[in-house]
Scaffold this motif. Structure first.
Motif, PDB file in Angstrom:
ATOM      1  N   PRO A 194       0.816  -1.225   0.000  1.00 53.45           N
ATOM      2  CA  PRO A 194       0.000   0.000   0.000  1.00 53.45           C
ATOM      3  C   PRO A 194       0.847   1.271   0.000  1.00 53.45           C
ATOM      4  O   PRO A 194       0.473   2.255  -0.622  1.00 53.45           O
ATOM      5  CB  PRO A 194      -0.801  -0.103   1.301  1.00 53.45           C
ATOM      6  N   SER A 195       2.008   1.244   0.640  1.00 57.86           N
ATOM      7  CA  SER A 195       2.842   2.439   0.722  1.00 57.86           C
ATOM      8  C   SER A 195       3.609   2.723  -0.568  1.00 57.86           C
ATOM      9  O   SER A 195       4.124   3.816  -0.747  1.00 57.86           O
ATOM     10  CB  SER A 195       3.833   2.299   1.882  1.00 57.86           C
ATOM     11  N   ALA A 196       3.703   1.734  -1.456  1.00 53.70           N
ATOM     12  CA  ALA A 196       4.408   1.909  -2.726  1.00 53.70           C
ATOM     13  C   ALA A 196       3.639   1.193  -3.834  1.00 53.70           C
ATOM     14  O   ALA A 196       4.042   0.141  -4.310  1.00 53.70           O
ATOM     15  CB  ALA A 196       5.827   1.359  -2.623  1.00 53.70           C
ATOM     16  N   PRO A 197       2.493   1.761  -4.256  1.00 55.14           N
ATOM     17  CA  PRO A 197       1.615   1.053  -5.190  1.00 55.14           C
ATOM     18  C   PRO A 197       2.142   0.880  -6.609  1.00 55.14           C
ATOM     19  O   PRO A 197       1.488   0.258  -7.429  1.00 55.14           O
ATOM     20  CB  PRO A 197       0.337   1.893  -5.184  1.00 55.14           C
ATOM     21  N   LYS A 198       3.315   1.385  -6.915  1.00 60.00           N
ATOM     22  CA  LYS A 198       3.888   1.199  -8.253  1.00 60.00           C
ATOM     23  C   LYS A 198       5.072   0.238  -8.254  1.00 60.00           C
ATOM     24  O   LYS A 198       5.639  -0.053  -9.288  1.00 60.00           O
ATOM     25  CB  LYS A 198       4.333   2.551  -8.849  1.00 60.00           C
ATOM     26  N   GLU A 199       5.454  -0.253  -7.066  1.00 55.08           N
ATOM     27  CA  GLU A 199       6.608  -1.142  -6.939  1.00 55.08           C
ATOM     28  C   GLU A 199       6.148  -2.538  -6.534  1.00 55.08           C
ATOM     29  O   GLU A 199       5.523  -2.721  -5.491  1.00 55.08           O
ATOM     30  CB  GLU A 199       7.569  -0.591  -5.892  1.00 55.08           C
TER      31      GLU A 199
ATOM     32  N   GLY B 246       0.920 -13.602   5.135  1.00 51.00           N
ATOM     33  CA  GLY B 246       0.576 -12.250   4.726  1.00 51.00           C
ATOM     34  C   GLY B 246       0.110 -12.122   3.293  1.00 51.00           C
ATOM     35  O   GLY B 246      -0.324 -11.050   2.876  1.00 51.00           O
ATOM     36  N   PHE B 247       0.158 -13.203   2.530  1.00 53.93           N
ATOM     37  CA  PHE B 247      -0.192 -13.119   1.115  1.00 53.93           C
ATOM     38  C   PHE B 247      -1.653 -12.753   0.916  1.00 53.93           C
ATOM     39  O   PHE B 247      -1.978 -11.877   0.127  1.00 53.93           O
ATOM     40  CB  PHE B 247       0.111 -14.430   0.390  1.00 53.93           C
ATOM     41  N   ARG B 248      -2.547 -13.424   1.633  1.00 54.24           N
ATOM     42  CA  ARG B 248      -3.977 -13.168   1.442  1.00 54.24           C
ATOM     43  C   ARG B 248      -4.325 -11.721   1.770  1.00 54.24           C
ATOM     44  O   ARG B 248      -5.114 -11.091   1.072  1.00 54.24           O
ATOM     45  CB  ARG B 248      -4.808 -14.144   2.253  1.00 54.24           C
ATOM     46  N   MET B 249      -3.713 -11.183   2.826  1.00 55.30           N
ATOM     47  CA  MET B 249      -3.983  -9.795   3.192  1.00 55.30           C
ATOM     48  C   MET B 249      -3.452  -8.837   2.124  1.00 55.30           C
ATOM     49  O   MET B 249      -4.132  -7.881   1.748  1.00 55.30           O
ATOM     50  CB  MET B 249      -3.357  -9.476   4.541  1.00 55.30           C
ATOM     51  N   LEU B 250      -2.263  -9.111   1.613  1.00 55.07           N
ATOM     52  CA  LEU B 250      -1.683  -8.282   0.557  1.00 55.07           C
ATOM     53  C   LEU B 250      -2.548  -8.343  -0.693  1.00 55.07           C
ATOM     54  O   LEU B 250      -2.827  -7.318  -1.322  1.00 55.07           O
ATOM     55  CB  LEU B 250      -0.259  -8.748   0.238  1.00 55.07           C
ATOM     56  N   MET B 251      -3.007  -9.544  -1.052  1.00 58.29           N
ATOM     57  CA  MET B 251      -3.846  -9.695  -2.228  1.00 58.29           C
ATOM     58  C   MET B 251      -5.183  -8.974  -2.036  1.00 58.29           C
ATOM     59  O   MET B 251      -5.666  -8.289  -2.942  1.00 58.29           O
ATOM     60  CB  MET B 251      -4.085 -11.171  -2.540  1.00 58.29           C
ATOM     61  N   GLU B 252      -5.760  -9.079  -0.848  1.00 59.89           N
ATOM     62  CA  GLU B 252      -7.036  -8.401  -0.575  1.00 59.89           C
ATOM     63  C   GLU B 252      -6.868  -6.886  -0.652  1.00 59.89           C
ATOM     64  O   GLU B 252      -7.714  -6.184  -1.220  1.00 59.89           O
ATOM     65  CB  GLU B 252      -7.541  -8.807   0.812  1.00 59.89           C
ATOM     66  N   ASP B 253      -5.769  -6.360  -0.113  1.00 63.77           N
ATOM     67  CA  ASP B 253      -5.509  -4.926  -0.185  1.00 63.77           C
ATOM     68  C   ASP B 253      -5.380  -4.468  -1.632  1.00 63.77           C
ATOM     69  O   ASP B 253      -5.947  -3.450  -2.019  1.00 63.77           O
ATOM     70  CB  ASP B 253      -4.239  -4.577   0.592  1.00 63.77           C
TER      71      ASP B 253
ATOM     72  N   ARG C  13      -6.645  -5.960  -4.302  1.00 62.48           N
ATOM     73  CA  ARG C  13      -7.955  -6.094  -4.933  1.00 62.48           C
ATOM     74  C   ARG C  13      -8.853  -4.918  -4.546  1.00 62.48           C
ATOM     75  O   ARG C  13      -9.509  -4.315  -5.397  1.00 62.48           O
ATOM     76  CB  ARG C  13      -8.604  -7.423  -4.537  1.00 62.48           C
ATOM     77  N   ASN C  14      -8.873  -4.558  -3.249  1.00 63.40           N
ATOM     78  CA  ASN C  14      -9.691  -3.429  -2.798  1.00 63.40           C
ATOM     79  C   ASN C  14      -9.251  -2.131  -3.432  1.00 63.40           C
ATOM     80  O   ASN C  14     -10.077  -1.318  -3.851  1.00 63.40           O
ATOM     81  CB  ASN C  14      -9.648  -3.315  -1.275  1.00 63.40           C
ATOM     82  N   ARG C  15      -7.941  -1.913  -3.538  1.00 65.84           N
ATOM     83  CA  ARG C  15      -7.421  -0.697  -4.159  1.00 65.84           C
ATOM     84  C   ARG C  15      -7.867  -0.608  -5.617  1.00 65.84           C
ATOM     85  O   ARG C  15      -8.247   0.449  -6.103  1.00 65.84           O
ATOM     86  CB  ARG C  15      -5.893  -0.676  -4.055  1.00 65.84           C
ATOM     87  N   THR C  16      -7.855  -1.750  -6.317  1.00 63.10           N
ATOM     88  CA  THR C  16      -8.272  -1.779  -7.719  1.00 63.10           C
ATOM     89  C   THR C  16      -9.759  -1.454  -7.842  1.00 63.10           C
ATOM     90  O   THR C  16     -10.162  -0.656  -8.689  1.00 63.10           O
ATOM     91  CB  THR C  16      -7.973  -3.167  -8.337  1.00 63.10           C
ATOM     92  N   VAL C  17     -10.570  -2.058  -6.994  1.00 65.51           N
ATOM     93  CA  VAL C  17     -12.018  -1.830  -7.031  1.00 65.51           C
ATOM     94  C   VAL C  17     -12.336  -0.366  -6.734  1.00 65.51           C
ATOM     95  O   VAL C  17     -13.111   0.274  -7.442  1.00 65.51           O
ATOM     96  CB  VAL C  17     -12.748  -2.759  -6.034  1.00 65.51           C
ATOM     97  N   PHE C  18     -11.718   0.197  -5.685  1.00 61.83           N
ATOM     98  CA  PHE C  18     -12.014   1.587  -5.331  1.00 61.83           C
ATOM     99  C   PHE C  18     -11.466   2.565  -6.376  1.00 61.83           C
ATOM    100  O   PHE C  18     -12.030   3.628  -6.587  1.00 61.83           O
ATOM    101  CB  PHE C  18     -11.502   1.905  -3.931  1.00 61.83           C
ATOM    102  N   ALA C  19     -10.395   2.215  -7.052  1.00 63.23           N
ATOM    103  CA  ALA C  19      -9.882   3.068  -8.130  1.00 63.23           C
ATOM    104  C   ALA C  19     -10.886   3.135  -9.275  1.00 63.23           C
ATOM    105  O   ALA C  19     -11.049   4.174  -9.904  1.00 63.23           O
ATOM    106  CB  ALA C  19      -8.539   2.539  -8.627  1.00 63.23           C
ATOM    107  N   ARG C  20     -11.580   2.026  -9.528  1.00 60.72           N
ATOM    108  CA  ARG C  20     -12.600   2.023 -10.585  1.00 60.72           C
ATOM    109  C   ARG C  20     -13.760   2.956 -10.231  1.00 60.72           C
ATOM    110  O   ARG C  20     -14.323   3.607 -11.090  1.00 60.72           O
ATOM    111  CB  ARG C  20     -13.135   0.600 -10.807  1.00 60.72           C
TER     112      ARG C  20
END
Length: 106
Positions: free
Chosen positions: A27-32, A85-92, A94-101
């Motif tokens: 979340p702190s570096a969404p392009k990396e 931590g994978f599921r939490m990272l993936m959920e974050d 996914r949520n970021r993608t949905v809210f960006a839409r």
């Protein structure tokens, strides 16, 4: 699952293509990318970026050994359920993608 099915699943679940690979970001570096799916000719590998910047393979399987979970659709055989931590990272992601839409009206 095939290479195309894995790519479609990843893109539909918040992953994004970074440097040619389906990837997850912090979340702190969404392009990396911090986790990436390397799709080779006969196998798929999951790699995580170490703090020093080097990629380390954390799991992998032949395409024929990867199957979608009937309930969640999560590809089985790649260790997603055991990677801490994978599921939490993936959920974050996914949520970021949905809210960006929502922000773009799409």
């Amino acid at each position: 699952m095939t290479r195309e099915e894995l790519t479609a699943w990843a893109l539909g679940n918040g992953w994004q293509i970074i440097a040619g690979h389906p990837s997850l970001t912090k979340p702190s570096a969404p392009k990396e990318a911090v986790v990436r799916m390397v799709l080779k000719a006969t196998v798929v590998n999951i790699e995580a970026k170490k703090p020093a910047g080097k990629w380390e393979k954390v799991s992998g399987a032949a395409y024929g050994a990867v199957e979608p979970d009937p309930e969640t659709g999560l590809p089985r055989g790649l260790g997603f359920t055991s990677l801490q931590g994978f599921r939490m990272l993936m959920e974050d992601n996914r949520n970021r993608t949905v809210f960006a839409r929502f922000g773009t009206g799409g």
